[in-house]
Design an enzyme around this catalytic site. Sequence first.
Site, short mmCIF file in Angstrom:
data_model
loop_
_atom_site.label_atom_id
_atom_site.label_comp_id
_atom_site.label_asym_id
_atom_site.label_seq_id
_atom_site.Cartn_x
_atom_site.Cartn_y
_atom_site.Cartn_z
N CYS A 114 0.81 -1.22 0.00
CA CYS A 114 0.00 0.00 0.00
C CYS A 114 0.84 1.27 0.00
O CYS A 114 0.35 2.33 -0.37
CB CYS A 114 -0.95 0.00 1.20
SG CYS A 114 -2.15 -1.34 1.17
N HIS A 262 -3.61 7.19 1.72
CA HIS A 262 -3.89 5.89 1.12
C HIS A 262 -5.29 5.46 1.52
O HIS A 262 -5.68 5.55 2.69
CB HIS A 262 -2.86 4.86 1.58
CG HIS A 262 -3.29 3.45 1.36
ND1 HIS A 262 -3.67 2.98 0.12
CD2 HIS A 262 -3.44 2.40 2.22
CE1 HIS A 262 -4.03 1.70 0.24
NE2 HIS A 262 -3.89 1.34 1.50
N ASN A 292 -10.13 -0.34 -1.54
CA ASN A 292 -8.68 -0.21 -1.34
C ASN A 292 -7.98 -0.83 -2.56
O ASN A 292 -7.98 -2.04 -2.74
CB ASN A 292 -8.28 -0.94 -0.06
CG ASN A 292 -6.79 -0.90 0.22
OD1 ASN A 292 -6.00 -0.53 -0.64
ND2 ASN A 292 -6.40 -1.28 1.42
#
Length: 335
Positions: A114, A262, A292
């Site tokens: 990520c 993020h 995500n």
Amino acid sequence: MYHSKISGLGYYVPENVVTNADLSKIMDTSDEWIQERTGIKERRHIVRGEDTTTSMGIKAAKIAIERSGVSNDEIDFIVFATISPDYYFPGPGVAIQNELGLRTIGALDVRNQCSGFIYALSVADQYIKTGMYKNILVVASEVQSLGLDMTNRGRGVSVIFGDGAGAAILIRDEDISKGILSTHLHSEGKYAQELALLAPGMGGRWVTDILADNNLDDESYFPHMNGQLVFKNAVVRFSEVINEGLQANNLQISDIDMLIPHQANLRISQFIQQKFNLSDDKVFNNIQKYGNTTAASIPIALTEAWELGKIKEGDTVVLAAFGSGFTWASAIIKW
């Protein structure tokens, strides 16, 4: 002395929309349950045979290149961030070089989950600041949907992730008052297995073992996440790395014009927003629509925020990420 400046942005997400209601038909979950815990309403999943990690990266890259004013022949280097390459090896950096018809320039694959886009951005930034390269293509693309456990057993993880790609062109700029001011990278490997895909690889288990076993009940082949531990660490590390970036540039929280976190979980973003006392117009979230998308989430959100006119010239933009590894990172940009 040079700075690197983002001169073009682009993103691509698959057309296939998967809503919470769609997931409730294949696993014991609900729209209310998912939104309460993650803030996600829908995400995009590829249709097998139509999109890949590389093809999505190419589509995002073409938009970024066109907007940058940089020609394909002027691109000096490629940095590609992903944890879901088309092949186990080689990585997609070389594939995008070929498919875009670029010169035989270098291609580097970054695997920092990520935090991948900020790590990739940092690498490109340093290459430009040292004078090694002038124009660099940075891509982050992920196909997570094909590797998720879409059963009740995996619902805690599988409802979160989506597919998509984002890209940026970094160019050399002699105006050191603008561009990427600094990047800050961290890791803490003792928590590696708290958010991980353990096989192939763990304990010497290799791809051939998967084929030999054909054991669909082996959970090591699906992502595992200790949700509470990840959340607790994320909110701490997000705060630390944002403050680190501000302090390095003699900036205050009040100087932030736009924070792009993020898109891991809307609740994490909201916690950070509240902790820094930032108004809604200074934080951009789109996890509600896309879920995500791992390394791709920041460039997708950054591009969308810019397209909507939420980022303007002269703004101080802060990027921050936290994810598997654990790794975390931030970038401070003067737009």
